[in-house]
Scaffold this motif. Structure first.
Motif, short mmCIF file in Angstrom:
data_model
loop_
_atom_site.label_atom_id
_atom_site.label_comp_id
_atom_site.label_asym_id
_atom_site.label_seq_id
_atom_site.Cartn_x
_atom_site.Cartn_y
_atom_site.Cartn_z
N ASP A 47 52.13 39.06 41.62
CA ASP A 47 52.34 40.34 40.93
C ASP A 47 51.19 41.31 41.14
O ASP A 47 51.37 42.52 41.04
CB ASP A 47 52.51 40.12 39.43
N TYR A 48 49.98 40.78 41.39
CA TYR A 48 48.79 41.62 41.54
C TYR A 48 48.01 41.17 42.77
O TYR A 48 48.06 40.01 43.16
CB TYR A 48 47.89 41.50 40.30
N SER A 49 47.28 42.10 43.36
CA SER A 49 46.47 41.75 44.53
C SER A 49 45.04 41.42 44.14
O SER A 49 44.37 40.64 44.83
CB SER A 49 46.49 42.88 45.56
N HIS A 50 44.53 42.00 43.04
CA HIS A 50 43.15 41.78 42.62
C HIS A 50 43.11 41.59 41.10
O HIS A 50 44.05 41.96 40.39
CB HIS A 50 42.27 42.98 43.00
N TYR A 51 41.99 41.06 40.62
CA TYR A 51 41.88 40.72 39.20
C TYR A 51 40.49 41.08 38.68
O TYR A 51 39.50 40.98 39.39
CB TYR A 51 42.11 39.22 38.99
N ARG A 52 40.45 41.48 37.41
CA ARG A 52 39.18 41.64 36.71
C ARG A 52 39.15 40.56 35.63
O ARG A 52 40.08 40.42 34.84
CB ARG A 52 39.07 43.01 36.08
N VAL A 53 38.07 39.80 35.62
CA VAL A 53 37.89 38.72 34.66
C VAL A 53 36.64 39.02 33.85
O VAL A 53 35.56 39.21 34.42
CB VAL A 53 37.75 37.35 35.38
N THR A 54 36.77 39.10 32.53
CA THR A 54 35.61 39.30 31.69
C THR A 54 35.30 38.00 30.96
O THR A 54 36.20 37.30 30.52
CB THR A 54 35.83 40.44 30.66
N VAL A 55 34.03 37.69 30.88
CA VAL A 55 33.57 36.45 30.25
C VAL A 55 32.56 36.82 29.18
O VAL A 55 31.62 37.59 29.43
CB VAL A 55 32.90 35.52 31.28
N THR A 123 31.45 40.67 34.00
CA THR A 123 32.68 41.23 34.50
C THR A 123 32.76 40.89 35.97
O THR A 123 31.86 41.26 36.74
CB THR A 123 32.72 42.76 34.31
N LEU A 124 33.78 40.17 36.35
CA LEU A 124 33.97 39.75 37.73
C LEU A 124 35.22 40.41 38.29
O LEU A 124 36.28 40.34 37.66
CB LEU A 124 34.12 38.24 37.82
N ASP A 125 35.11 41.03 39.43
CA ASP A 125 36.29 41.52 40.15
C ASP A 125 36.56 40.55 41.28
O ASP A 125 35.71 40.33 42.14
CB ASP A 125 36.05 42.93 40.69
N ILE A 126 37.74 39.96 41.26
CA ILE A 126 38.13 38.95 42.24
C ILE A 126 39.22 39.55 43.13
O ILE A 126 40.26 39.98 42.64
CB ILE A 126 38.63 37.66 41.55
N TYR A 127 38.94 39.56 44.43
CA TYR A 127 39.84 40.20 45.39
C TYR A 127 40.59 39.14 46.20
O TYR A 127 39.99 38.20 46.70
CB TYR A 127 39.04 41.10 46.33
#
Length: 190
Positions: A47-55, A123-127
């Motif tokens: 559904d998505y190509s990239h993600y933002r993950v906050t920890v 904050t991680l941006d995962i591509y």
């Protein structure tokens, strides 16, 4: 400027309607201090190509690092092909910055030297985590406060090699048994 989708009750939304929304919250997961790891599975989809993950790490950990590993499409932890580093600096004491080279089995989210108690936000941006042809990469910012240190900040950079598609992520306190954290995952399209 794109027109936002209509979220009125009874309105049908096509997947393409979400292209103009931006970040879309997928899930929130928490660890309450009784284990060393938090697994957030089945979050990386087509559904998505990239993600933002906050920890948000709140509370003591038995050791001084938090790291992550991906889960492959079968749910197994992927432990090879990582490259990257975490760089940190204590901004108030004038202490020398530190760099943690990424091992081949994991990637660091944050590293707080000489501390058993820390708060840490990242904050991680995962591509490209679902791609079996593109490199999965990550960029991120980390900030925290630790006993014995004050205001820590840093950057996370990394990538994986190979053709593995990922479906989830596992956060680990690197051996500690009392991980307390909240993870939020958002998806977005390229």
């Amino acid at each position: 400027m794109p027109t936002p989708p209509d979220f009125t009750a009874g309105t049908s939304l096509a997947a393409s309607s979400l292209n103009s929304v931006g970040l879309w919250k997928i899930t929130t997961a928490t660890a309450s201090g009784t284990s060393r790891a938090l697994v957030v599975d089945n979050i990386f989809t087509t559904d998505y190509s990239h993600y933002r993950v906050t920890v948000s790490l709140t509370g003591a950990v038995n050791v001084n690092a938090l790291y992550y590993q991906y889960l492959d499409t079968s749910g197994s932890t992927v432990a090879t092909g990582y490259y990257g580093s975490a760089y940190g600096q204590d901004f108030t004491s004038g202490a020398t910055g530190f760099t943690v080279a990424t091992l081949t089995t994991l990637q660091y989210v944050g590293y707080v030297p000489n501390s058993a108690s820390a708060t840490l936000t990242a904050t991680l941006d995962i591509y490209n985590p679902r791609s079996s042809t593109l490199v999965t990469s990550v960029t991120g910012q980390v900030a925290g406060i630790a006993s014995g240190f004050s205001y820590l900040g840093g950057q996370v950079l990394g990538m994986t090699t190979g053709t593995t598609a990922f479906r989830g992520i596992r956060f680990d306190s690197a051996g500690g048994g009392n991980l307390t954290c909240t993870v939020r995952v958002y998806g977005y399209r390229n």
